[in-house]
Design an enzyme around this catalytic site. Structure first.
Site, PDB file in Angstrom:
ATOM      1  N   ALA A  27       0.854  -1.205  -0.020  1.00 58.52           N
ATOM      2  CA  ALA A  27      -0.286  -0.063   0.033  1.00 58.52           C
ATOM      3  C   ALA A  27       0.845   1.196  -0.079  1.00 58.52           C
ATOM      4  O   ALA A  27       1.989   0.964   0.387  1.00 58.52           O
ATOM      5  CB  ALA A  27      -0.975   0.034   1.188  1.00 58.52           C
ATOM      6  N   LYS A  28       0.358   2.161  -0.617  1.00 56.26           N
ATOM      7  CA  LYS A  28       1.261   3.513  -0.527  1.00 56.26           C
ATOM      8  C   LYS A  28       0.434   4.697  -0.116  1.00 56.26           C
ATOM      9  O   LYS A  28      -0.853   4.672  -0.357  1.00 56.26           O
ATOM     10  CB  LYS A  28       1.739   3.807  -1.786  1.00 56.26           C
ATOM     11  CG  LYS A  28       3.259   2.911  -2.220  1.00 56.26           C
ATOM     12  CD  LYS A  28       4.258   3.594  -1.517  1.00 56.26           C
ATOM     13  CE  LYS A  28       5.353   2.867  -1.696  1.00 56.26           C
ATOM     14  NZ  LYS A  28       6.694   3.255  -1.314  1.00 56.26           N
TER      15      LYS A  28
END
EC number: 1.4.1.2
Lengths: 337, 337, 337, 337, 337, 337
Positions: A27-28
């Site tokens: 995830a970012k």
């Protein structure tokens, strides 16, 4: 920083973790701000506010942010401190990339470059090539490029070219990489130490055994793919080869070891940092490097098996490994509710 | 037991943990009661009530009580049990010093004496002194003194004097320490086994290579500091040297290895116990001793570096190490809110 | 599946864990249903509902279900997934017996048979018997029996008989166990590979050095106990020897190593799986096997000491070890409130 | 106290709560012990241990124990205290039936009798009968019977008979109920205050307008059902009418108002107590009684509507109300997972 | 601000809450700082840090801070906000004394004075004195004194004297209290509005019906107790009467209504504020005042009963009420563990 | 359903809550799916999955979803059930709009129309207009329009026109609104019951006293604003008046009572439902309607004060009230961290 970029980077991280068999997803997230325009006080306050906003969705058993562009160990220390104070107990495992004194890992900075070097050695071995007889060109002399180059130099390879944004130093008999400062040590200094300067484009097409593009994305393109003279390409940067170029190289039987394997040392040592934090024991630098080597070897072995079984490119083999693991876990758990 | 004593002991513990680089802070608490006047039932009920009162501020991720004066493994077992029942799950990591059968560590009892012996060996090595050629006088023959003396005896040193509250046994050719019962084995028995008895004051000024005061605080004072004949003093007790005496010894070039380093084996094995508890795997005695030795070596190395760099006493070197680590962590995290 | 069966199995598990010194207690639960009559969808939904009902009383720090009759790795994966989704974070440590890809351990399937083999080797050693000179009969060729037989075969023993429900293969010169498929590989196939077939009853009374009943409970009874010709019996199944038979064998000086020690490899690797899950690092198969061997050796040593000190049967020695540990822990903690 | 009894009582409670439309389900638990054989200290320790065992499954938002046989307000206070200390905060809402000073409700003791009186008044009204012209016989003079009798006496009815285990006081012109001590005030005293004593059996067949069996279960049976002379029966005890008797009375057009409606005042004030606890405000006795009257009226109205719509007995009407509410809620939520 | 002061104030609060029958205990805490020397930013940061330090021991179900010296609604808003952000959800019930817009209660500021007025009215009634025929002297014209004076003025009493630090305004025919600004409206202004100024000492000995000392502690002492000419003293301040003076007044039959009853309106409305916060509904000012009156009446009634039953002073009666309630609750719950 | 729509609707909800002084903020979320294309099973599974995804950010003390387009009471019951099962306790307060049997409120469906009627009555009163002498045209006969029309009809007003998508029923002497089925009762039926049918456009410009656009947004535009003949416009739909039309009406002195006040009955009864759920007591329909009327009156009074003080339109007055409250709360709490 856009939403779409975050989605893309999150997916990339997912593949890397799956290739390395780390119990992490991908995830970012980010803030649309130019950190260079902020004072240290503003950066600290912004980071702590960000921690508050993220708080419900991060945690040592949920999502564990690691640093990326525009953040440094100090940023991660603030994030850890803010989260810890909010939660009411010191929780170093909530982020990685911290300074060692507050729960960071030894060897993390150097890890992506080290994994590139390890993979380079393994791929050379695979093709029965002695490092002592191998010439290498490295594009980029930042953290990834300089660490990879110096380790390979130590291990016996001949580094004939290194570069930064101003051009490349070329030394057919081998560069003493320890004596050239990396970008972090002295920005944009490579060419000032060079006797012979060539362009970055020329570096990419040098007749070397191994080419390590470790600077930017999309540098090997349909324009220069036919001209790549190296037998092996090890991707140090994220996405240095366009998909068209990739096909050309595949047809030309140039082996390209993909980024999701080659530079996965960073996320691997992030995993080690998290292990040290949640198990409350720090590791020596020596142990970090040994464990990293073991993990890279295991990932390499898994990819190699698929490479041989399926007769595909190294990139496809790496994706097959990653996707199989994700699919297998997904099938075992099911999607519920 | 007063509030001020608690504050002082808490601070001392902070330095010890920082020298040893353990992820612990320092705090102390206690009950103003004479445990000898309590029945076992009263002690158990008092301990469980104390657990209830402390409950909000202790925990395996918050504060982890360890035993001190007037408490024993049974006390810590009750504290652990009370906390665990209150929290609704067995939580061995909430206290250390427990009996091994409920999550305590092998080797904890012996650890402070063992660390004194290890440090004595290291400091002898530093001054190019073979243990085989070294004479040692040990004041106190309780847990710290007896364990230190016996280990040094095993490793080749000549223990010429040991003592308890009744005086010292003196044997210029070396005592067979295994044959003299420690205070825990047979209280106040040292002199009854002695051929030659000298006073505790005489012990302190014996012409030995190493003096280990391991009984009480404030025994080396301005009165006897000039008379100390040992070349090396290794502090086994907490605070055996007054600050004036310390200055005199410093001027006389007598090396004094401070308590916060020398007897830190106790808190170090408390840390090991906590690691075993939170990671749910017990260690063998052999592993405990090996890991303790590695930690003592690492702490010694850090102190030695400062000793050499800064040209200070060993005590100041140890405080420099401790304070730098605290300051560095503080700076990285900031004080917030 | 009745309430009383659950109570009994729970108690058995308690002894096993205590003999092995694992920080687990014992409990059992189940659903009164025939899983063979359920569709996969029904099994999944039933498992997830069961997870909901159990949710308040299971957890990585409370009770950790492991598979038993009628459940397989897929079942445990559903249970883990249901619990994890309910709790809102992936919690692999809530159950053991999962597929490795979602947090299961390598080597778990094989563990009970491996522990039987290890204990067989240790008991032979104890009685100064070389494996190379030892003949073994194994009743049952399912997971426990086949794994035990194959490992002992690898280590040099001569496996003269193996059996399934249809009868036994008998080969006085030794069976090539690798070439006979186990029940999991090909159900009820043993006799079809045999030159000489004898009955299960005949197998039990063969004149071998070691008899390993690894099929069902209550196979050595007062009817055949006098006829057992083996010197050593190692219980691979749970409860293969009735208590009357046990007395007869004791009088006849036939050494019987009890199930709670011999086949405890299963729960031990369940413990390893849990350690891997809560400490978030998976172990290689090699490490699992090494650690299992070390744990079996330690348990064996503890039982052996009691066997020698107390002059009792191996079974009684094992119960003494188990009960002492439980009593000691109980005494240390007390019962409160 | 058996498991099956608990299941039965739990189901009964479910119907009561559903008739009264309280947001409670039904469950029962107990300890198989004779409280009369326990010292106060034993009762306290047993209660606190029970709290520990129940702890995971009770709570102000889960299951809320109320007193039943063998428990009194003091028991509930211990249970509340034990739970509160374990949870670390005062949680009065975890049990009902506590003494008012620690969160109990005014009027709880009297509530079941009061609800019987209210329902009696409503059913008389329904059949156009003035309380002033109504004669009532009450079997049992414990909490339920005495409170019901006294309230109806206050409101104008003529109480012609009351009883205890020794027999019944009979006074055709009406008893001054205030002057006869209830069982709690003076055990088994009713007949000692009586001029005319009749048997309990005679009481049941008196020619009165209303019969209130408020002593034991199964007192109206196929033996005496034909002889019941009252027009209205209001069940004060739990289950005073056997199902056969119920059919006979139905055929004879004797209106029987069932226990799950008539004596539901107890659980209703338990609900009020819980409301006071979770909303942290105590109610005056006056408010408790007013709210109880309103709840009884609403439940009566709901049952009356079904009684009229469906042309069934009062008992069936009450069950229709209860089951419809449960079914409707079940349908709205679904069963998941 | 010392530790001992905190203990004393905490105990005082305990009595007040017990007299008023509020489900609160008593505790006090503070920071040793002069708030007047802090900038608003420093006050905010100090308050938020204090919230962090207190966090483990406060909470809507634990301890609920209320404002006292040196804090105002803004301080309480910061405290609430800091706690809420740390806990991750808006938690208005963690402190009282907040501005209404963030969960404070209407009428809180005025409450202590209002309770003094209500109690004055009740005590006058008790002694058959019409407010219309009653003269009152009020020492102090801050929040407590001014609100009490104005309400009594509204309700018909004749306020003949009010005062501030500069002296007293004296008006035998009655002061128009609405026209004299209170200390909060215009500091130290009372005498500037006066025609006749007398000293504070003279005010205390005026020949009035009711004396309300509402300024400072220890103003009625052994020096002036004999000279007090009022028949009734209602303590508006905390501790205005020394214990010696109290005995003298008791002997002289001057009725003294103690502070723990008379000015308990403040903590009562704090309780109302908490109720509004945890039940998530704000009350109108009218409702706050009505409920306050009902609570004061109930407390008055309880104290009056003891006053009459025990023939003690009003102060002793109030303490009897308070201590009985605490003792009764303590007895019901027990002390455990 | 787009992200931007959600942001817009969230903001609108914020204003409504602030005008009504409810302790709610505003947020919106949704799924991009056409519910009409889903089977009931698909809708249920999708809703439960959505609950899982939202779980970390909703809750009775965090965000409380209420129904909107495409959701109905059944949907909200699933959402509540899914959340409750996940959290492990029945949590009705997590969503509003549920069926009453599982914690929904009486009167919720009717609430928006009822608030429109109440506000219409209040604005008529303000302009000294008797409802008996007032003619009203209502555009739209769904839930809002039909309920508003029927209540105003009950209260004496003359409803001369109502409409649906097919056109308007026009009855100058007044429609018997009870006899015309609303859209929920019989879709698109209005014109079929009409003697005289006019167009929706004609309805908007009828010469009535009050116009209530209760169908769609943007129906009063710059095209017809000059032609609006009503003196008063009460917005029943969300956003029926474009901002240009709003300016024209303002210039023409047509009073427009804005949607954020007029139709806020829905969110207000959502708030009541939540109160009933968290305080665990349901309200009768009568109480709901009384409390709604009180809240509408209070909001009206606050807006009226600003309308008079500032000499602005009703819409601006409503926004001033809303924004002042938000700003005041924001200022009191500060933004931290």
């Amino acid at each position: 920083m856009t939403r779409d970029e975050c989605v893309g980077l999150g997916m990339w991280m997912t593949w890397k973790c799956a290739v390395m068999d780390l119990p992490f997803g991908g995830a970012k997230g980010g803030i649309a701000v130019n950190p260079k325009e902020l004072s240290p006080g503003e950066k600290e306050r912004l980071t702590r506010r960000f921690a508050q906003e993220l708080r419900d969705v991060i945690g040592p058993n949920q999502d564990i942010p690691a640093p990326d562009m525009g953040t440094d160990p100090q940023t991660m220390a603030w994030l850890m401190d803010a989260y810890s104070m909010q939660e009411g107990e010191t929780t170093p495992g909530v982020v990685t990339g911290k300074p060692p004194v507050v729960g960071g890992s030894e060897g993390r900075e150097e890890a992506p470059g080290r994994s590139v070097a390890i993979i380079t050695q393994l791929v050379c071995e695979y093709y029965d090539r002695q490092l002592e007889d191998t010439t290498v060109a490295v594009q980029g002399y930042g953290s990834v490029g300089a660490n990879a180059a110096r380790l390979l130099d130590d291990w016996g390879a001949t580094i004939v070219a290194i570069s930064d944004v101003n051009g490349a130093m070329y030394e057919p008999d081998g560069i003493d990489t320890a004596s050239v400062p990396s970008h972090d040590e002295e920005p944009e200094a490579v060419t000032t130490y060079a006797d012979t300067v060539i362009s970055n484009d020329e570096l990419l097409t040098l007749d070397v055994d191994v080419l390590i593009p470790a600077a930017l994305g999309n540098v090997i393109t349909k324009e220069n793919a036919e001209a790549i003279a190296a037998d092996l390409v090890v991707e140090g940067a994220n996405g240095p080869t366009t998909s068209t170029a990739d096909s050309i190289l595949a047809k030309r039987d140039v082996a390209v070891v993909p980024d999701i394997l080659a530079n996965a040392g960073g996320v691997t040592v992030s995993y080690f940092e998290w292990l040290q934090d949640i198990n409350r024991r720090s590791w020596s630098l020596e142990r970090v490097n040994d464990e990293l080597e073991a993990e890279m070897q295991a990932a390499w072995d898994a990819v190699r098996v698929k490479f041989e079984q399926r007769d595909v490119t190294w990139r496809d083999a790496a994706y097959i490994v990653a996707l199989s693991r994700i699919a297998e876990a997904h099938e075992a758990r099911g999607l519920w509710p």
